[in-house]
Design a protein around this motif. Structure first.
Motif, PDB file in Angstrom:
ATOM      1  N   PRO A  96       0.807  -1.234   0.000  1.00 36.55           N
ATOM      2  CA  PRO A  96       0.000   0.000   0.000  1.00 36.55           C
ATOM      3  C   PRO A  96       0.833   1.273   0.000  1.00 36.55           C
ATOM      4  O   PRO A  96       0.321   2.347  -0.347  1.00 36.55           O
ATOM      5  CB  PRO A  96      -0.813  -0.112   1.296  1.00 36.55           C
ATOM      6  CG  PRO A  96      -0.781  -1.558   1.660  1.00 36.55           C
ATOM      7  CD  PRO A  96       0.515  -2.078   1.174  1.00 36.55           C
ATOM      8  N   HIS A  97       2.101   1.184   0.368  1.00 38.14           N
ATOM      9  CA  HIS A  97       2.950   2.380   0.444  1.00 38.14           C
ATOM     10  C   HIS A  97       3.407   2.862  -0.935  1.00 38.14           C
ATOM     11  O   HIS A  97       3.835   4.003  -1.080  1.00 38.14           O
ATOM     12  CB  HIS A  97       4.190   2.080   1.284  1.00 38.14           C
ATOM     13  CG  HIS A  97       5.164   1.154   0.613  1.00 38.14           C
ATOM     14  ND1 HIS A  97       4.971  -0.214   0.576  1.00 38.14           N
ATOM     15  CD2 HIS A  97       6.324   1.391  -0.073  1.00 38.14           C
ATOM     16  CE1 HIS A  97       5.973  -0.776  -0.088  1.00 38.14           C
ATOM     17  NE2 HIS A  97       6.804   0.175  -0.493  1.00 38.14           N
ATOM     18  N   VAL A  98       3.313   2.012  -1.937  1.00 42.38           N
ATOM     19  CA  VAL A  98       3.868   2.328  -3.252  1.00 42.38           C
ATOM     20  C   VAL A  98       3.023   3.387  -3.963  1.00 42.38           C
ATOM     21  O   VAL A  98       1.795   3.363  -3.919  1.00 42.38           O
ATOM     22  CB  VAL A  98       3.957   1.048  -4.114  1.00 42.38           C
ATOM     23  CG1 VAL A  98       4.335   1.387  -5.560  1.00 42.38           C
ATOM     24  CG2 VAL A  98       4.978   0.084  -3.529  1.00 42.38           C
ATOM     25  N   LYS A  99       3.690   4.328  -4.624  1.00 44.99           N
ATOM     26  CA  LYS A  99       3.031   5.293  -5.503  1.00 44.99           C
ATOM     27  C   LYS A  99       3.132   4.779  -6.935  1.00 44.99           C
ATOM     28  O   LYS A  99       4.090   4.080  -7.286  1.00 44.99           O
ATOM     29  CB  LYS A  99       3.693   6.666  -5.406  1.00 44.99           C
ATOM     30  CG  LYS A  99       3.867   7.202  -3.986  1.00 44.99           C
ATOM     31  CD  LYS A  99       2.556   7.655  -3.400  1.00 44.99           C
ATOM     32  CE  LYS A  99       2.800   8.358  -2.057  1.00 44.99           C
ATOM     33  NZ  LYS A  99       1.542   8.846  -1.442  1.00 44.99           N
ATOM     34  N   ALA A 147      -1.480  12.623  -4.807  1.00 45.80           N
ATOM     35  CA  ALA A 147      -2.006  11.397  -5.411  1.00 45.80           C
ATOM     36  C   ALA A 147      -1.172  10.173  -5.062  1.00 45.80           C
ATOM     37  O   ALA A 147       0.053  10.249  -4.903  1.00 45.80           O
ATOM     38  CB  ALA A 147      -2.076  11.555  -6.921  1.00 45.80           C
ATOM     39  N   ARG A 148      -1.866   9.040  -4.973  1.00 43.16           N
ATOM     40  CA  ARG A 148      -1.198   7.743  -4.898  1.00 43.16           C
ATOM     41  C   ARG A 148      -1.091   7.117  -6.279  1.00 43.16           C
ATOM     42  O   ARG A 148      -0.147   6.374  -6.572  1.00 43.16           O
ATOM     43  CB  ARG A 148      -1.983   6.811  -3.964  1.00 43.16           C
ATOM     44  CG  ARG A 148      -1.369   5.429  -3.825  1.00 43.16           C
ATOM     45  CD  ARG A 148      -2.073   4.576  -2.798  1.00 43.16           C
ATOM     46  NE  ARG A 148      -3.432   4.207  -3.178  1.00 43.16           N
ATOM     47  CZ  ARG A 148      -4.038   3.084  -2.798  1.00 43.16           C
ATOM     48  NH1 ARG A 148      -3.396   2.214  -2.031  1.00 43.16           N
ATOM     49  NH2 ARG A 148      -5.289   2.845  -3.156  1.00 43.16           N
ATOM     50  N   LEU A 149      -2.051   7.433  -7.140  1.00 44.11           N
ATOM     51  CA  LEU A 149      -2.103   6.882  -8.506  1.00 44.11           C
ATOM     52  C   LEU A 149      -2.326   8.023  -9.491  1.00 44.11           C
ATOM     53  O   LEU A 149      -3.334   8.725  -9.415  1.00 44.11           O
ATOM     54  CB  LEU A 149      -3.238   5.861  -8.610  1.00 44.11           C
ATOM     55  CG  LEU A 149      -3.599   5.336 -10.004  1.00 44.11           C
ATOM     56  CD1 LEU A 149      -2.400   4.691 -10.686  1.00 44.11           C
ATOM     57  CD2 LEU A 149      -4.772   4.347  -9.910  1.00 44.11           C
ATOM     58  N   VAL A 150      -1.370   8.205 -10.394  1.00 44.22           N
ATOM     59  CA  VAL A 150      -1.471   9.240 -11.424  1.00 44.22           C
ATOM     60  C   VAL A 150      -1.663   8.564 -12.774  1.00 44.22           C
ATOM     61  O   VAL A 150      -0.898   7.662 -13.144  1.00 44.22           O
ATOM     62  CB  VAL A 150      -0.217  10.132 -11.459  1.00 44.22           C
ATOM     63  CG1 VAL A 150      -0.341  11.180 -12.575  1.00 44.22           C
ATOM     64  CG2 VAL A 150      -0.001  10.799 -10.113  1.00 44.22           C
ATOM     65  N   ALA A 151      -2.691   8.998 -13.508  1.00 42.03           N
ATOM     66  CA  ALA A 151      -2.952   8.486 -14.849  1.00 42.03           C
ATOM     67  C   ALA A 151      -2.281   9.415 -15.858  1.00 42.03           C
ATOM     68  O   ALA A 151      -2.772  10.509 -16.130  1.00 42.03           O
ATOM     69  CB  ALA A 151      -4.452   8.407 -15.100  1.00 42.03           C
ATOM     70  N   ASN A 152      -1.146   8.987 -16.367  1.00 47.01           N
ATOM     71  CA  ASN A 152      -0.403   9.807 -17.328  1.00 47.01           C
ATOM     72  C   ASN A 152      -1.206   9.933 -18.621  1.00 47.01           C
ATOM     73  O   ASN A 152      -1.619   8.929 -19.188  1.00 47.01           O
ATOM     74  CB  ASN A 152       0.957   9.159 -17.611  1.00 47.01           C
ATOM     75  CG  ASN A 152       2.060  10.153 -17.802  1.00 47.01           C
ATOM     76  OD1 ASN A 152       2.340  10.942 -16.907  1.00 47.01           O
ATOM     77  ND2 ASN A 152       2.690  10.142 -18.968  1.00 47.01           N
ATOM     78  N   PRO A 153      -1.453  11.147 -19.120  1.00 44.29           N
ATOM     79  CA  PRO A 153      -2.304  11.314 -20.301  1.00 44.29           C
ATOM     80  C   PRO A 153      -1.648  10.802 -21.576  1.00 44.29           C
ATOM     81  O   PRO A 153      -0.443  10.544 -21.625  1.00 44.29           O
ATOM     82  CB  PRO A 153      -2.501  12.834 -20.380  1.00 44.29           C
ATOM     83  CG  PRO A 153      -2.150  13.342 -19.027  1.00 44.29           C
ATOM     84  CD  PRO A 153      -1.093  12.420 -18.505  1.00 44.29           C
ATOM     85  N   GLY A 154      -2.450  10.687 -22.623  1.00 40.29           N
ATOM     86  CA  GLY A 154      -1.938  10.289 -23.925  1.00 40.29           C
ATOM     87  C   GLY A 154      -1.164  11.411 -24.591  1.00 40.29           C
ATOM     88  O   GLY A 154      -1.267  12.587 -24.209  1.00 40.29           O
ATOM     89  N   CYS A 155      -0.369  11.053 -25.607  1.00 40.13           N
ATOM     90  CA  CYS A 155       0.469  12.050 -26.286  1.00 40.13           C
ATOM     91  C   CYS A 155      -0.365  13.003 -27.129  1.00 40.13           C
ATOM     92  O   CYS A 155      -0.159  14.226 -27.094  1.00 40.13           O
ATOM     93  CB  CYS A 155       1.522  11.355 -27.135  1.00 40.13           C
ATOM     94  SG  CYS A 155       0.900  10.047 -28.213  1.00 40.13           S
ATOM     95  N   TYR A 156      -1.322  12.476 -27.903  1.00 34.37           N
ATOM     96  CA  TYR A 156      -2.196  13.353 -28.676  1.00 34.37           C
ATOM     97  C   TYR A 156      -2.976  14.293 -27.749  1.00 34.37           C
ATOM     98  O   TYR A 156      -3.108  15.489 -28.012  1.00 34.37           O
ATOM     99  CB  TYR A 156      -3.202  12.525 -29.475  1.00 34.37           C
ATOM    100  CG  TYR A 156      -2.691  11.940 -30.764  1.00 34.37           C
ATOM    101  CD1 TYR A 156      -2.142  12.744 -31.763  1.00 34.37           C
ATOM    102  CD2 TYR A 156      -2.805  10.574 -31.015  1.00 34.37           C
ATOM    103  CE1 TYR A 156      -1.705  12.200 -32.958  1.00 34.37           C
ATOM    104  CE2 TYR A 156      -2.370  10.020 -32.205  1.00 34.37           C
ATOM    105  CZ  TYR A 156      -1.818  10.837 -33.181  1.00 34.37           C
ATOM    106  OH  TYR A 156      -1.389  10.297 -34.367  1.00 34.37           O
ATOM    107  N   THR A 157      -3.505  13.726 -26.689  1.00 33.61           N
ATOM    108  CA  THR A 157      -4.369  14.513 -25.816  1.00 33.61           C
ATOM    109  C   THR A 157      -3.588  15.584 -25.061  1.00 33.61           C
ATOM    110  O   THR A 157      -4.063  16.709 -24.904  1.00 33.61           O
ATOM    111  CB  THR A 157      -5.119  13.606 -24.833  1.00 33.61           C
ATOM    112  OG1 THR A 157      -4.193  12.691 -24.230  1.00 33.61           O
ATOM    113  CG2 THR A 157      -6.180  12.810 -25.535  1.00 33.61           C
ATOM    114  N   THR A 158      -2.395  15.258 -24.599  1.00 27.32           N
ATOM    115  CA  THR A 158      -1.563  16.272 -23.955  1.00 27.32           C
ATOM    116  C   THR A 158      -1.349  17.452 -24.887  1.00 27.32           C
ATOM    117  O   THR A 158      -1.497  18.625 -24.489  1.00 27.32           O
ATOM    118  CB  THR A 158      -0.200  15.672 -23.564  1.00 27.32           C
ATOM    119  OG1 THR A 158      -0.395  14.683 -22.548  1.00 27.32           O
ATOM    120  CG2 THR A 158       0.743  16.744 -23.039  1.00 27.32           C
TER     121      THR A 158
END
Length: 351
Positions: A96-99, A147-158
């Motif tokens: 649970p400690h992991v990001k 955040a504990r969980l980051v959803a990295n966006p897509g390249c087109y969308t960024t």
């Protein structure tokens, strides 16, 4: 984090985004890479898969099951879409400690119904889907820090969201009239062998794909709708062009009354003033992919159209850096409490 180095694992290190993470993190002063996974290439040295890493001491590739999670502080997931949900769920159950910074699309959409519609199956970690923070730093910096969980966006969308969202929020454009015409280098399709990505299939030409149905549309819908406060459905068409890396988005917009190109440029220049990785060019100057290749920069240009109520905004990023691994490291820096630019100071490689 304290002055000690954070221990980093990269899942899917044999792909392009995985290798780009290794390239960036090898020069990051506050991290140590302690685990690299690759299913089919488990047991091999990283240098046998990517010889550019031969001079550096790196752990050998292993399977995900072999990772000792007690010795990991943060994990990057560079796994194929649809495979990350259960992996991250299992990681959190055992450690649970992991990001986590996830580079797949598995946690980018907040709405479970939208995920099932676009990806063809129910989400397998709904509670984590609701917890995930969408990782465009310039828009969600405060949320990412916690955040504990980051959803990295897509390249087109960024590349499209960075210029368009501030304009929607400022009321500078009509959000009902957004057309995103975007081009990508071939690395955006991943490293696995595919017939349509052979040299003879890609070189000396350009073609559109996912026309009217590309999954990145869902991210644009989500972020533009949030910015506008009502449902927005932009037009988006991606194209594959014969270069190794880069995203080039030409965005056609209708401005608000009396705004014009000058007003659009002013909004973007003000919004991104002081941002280390988003550079708004002088009005009328057109960015090029070579301006950002190998860097974590996004360049944005604003150009007048012939009609006074229309404007052309052009944005470019490196799909493997700001469009993927560089943005992931930027997110990691925030999550771990490091300076945001640490390890990301590379200037574009030109020529």
């Amino acid at each position: 984090m304290s002055d000690s180095k954070a221990r980093i694992a990269i899942l899917g290190a044999s792909g392009y985004t995985g290798s780009e993470l290794v390239r960036l993190l090898l020069r990051h002063p506050r991290v140590e890479i302690v685990a690299l996974t690759a299913d089919r290439k488990a047991g091999q040295p990283m240098a046998s898969v990517f010889p550019q890493f031969a001079p550096f001491k790196l752990p050998d590739l292993i399977t995900i099951e072999q990772v000792e999670w007690s010795g990991v502080d943060l994990v990057f997931c560079a796994l194929p879409h649809g495979t990350t949900q259960l992996v991250i769920k299992q990681v959190f159950e055992s450690a649970p400690h992991v990001k986590v910074v996830d580079l797949s699309a598995d946690f980018r959409l907040r709405d479970a119904g939208a995920y099932e519609q676009w990806y063809g199956h129910p989400h397998q970690a709904l509670e984590l889907q609701q917890e995930a923070v969408y990782g465009i730093v310039e828009l969600y910096r405060d949320e990412i820090k916690k955040a504990r969980l980051v959803a990295n966006p897509g390249c087109y969308t960024t590349t499209a969201i960075l210029p368009v969202v501030p304009l929607i929020e400022a009321g500078a454009i009509d959000p009902e009239h957004i057309v995103v015409d975007a081009k990508s280098g071939v690395t955006g399709a991943g490293r696995s062998a595919k017939e349509n990505l052979l040299y003879t299939e890609v070189t000396d030409g350009m073609h559109a794909y996912g026309v009217g149905s590309h999954r990145h549309m869902a991210e644009l819908d989500q972020e533009f709708t949030k910015a506008a406060g009502r449902t927005i459905v932009p037009s988006f068409t991606p194209h594959l062009i014969p270069m190794s890396r880069g995203i080039y988005a030409t965005i056609y917009l209708k401005t608000g009354a009396g705004v014009g190109a000058e007003g659009v440029h002013r909004v973007l220049a003000d919004f991104y003033r002081g941002e280390p990785f988003v550079h708004v060019l002088p009005l009328g100057q057109v960015p090029q992919t070579r301006f950002v290749k190998g860097s974590n920069m996004a360049f944005i240009g604003v150009i007048k159209d012939r009609a006074p109520d229309r404007v052309i905004v052009i944005a470019t990023t490196d799909n493997l850096v700001k469009g993927a691994s560089g943005q992931a490291v930027q997110n990691m820096n925030l999550v771990l409490g490091y300076p945001e630019t640490l390890g990301l100071e590379q200037i574009a490689l030109f020529p």
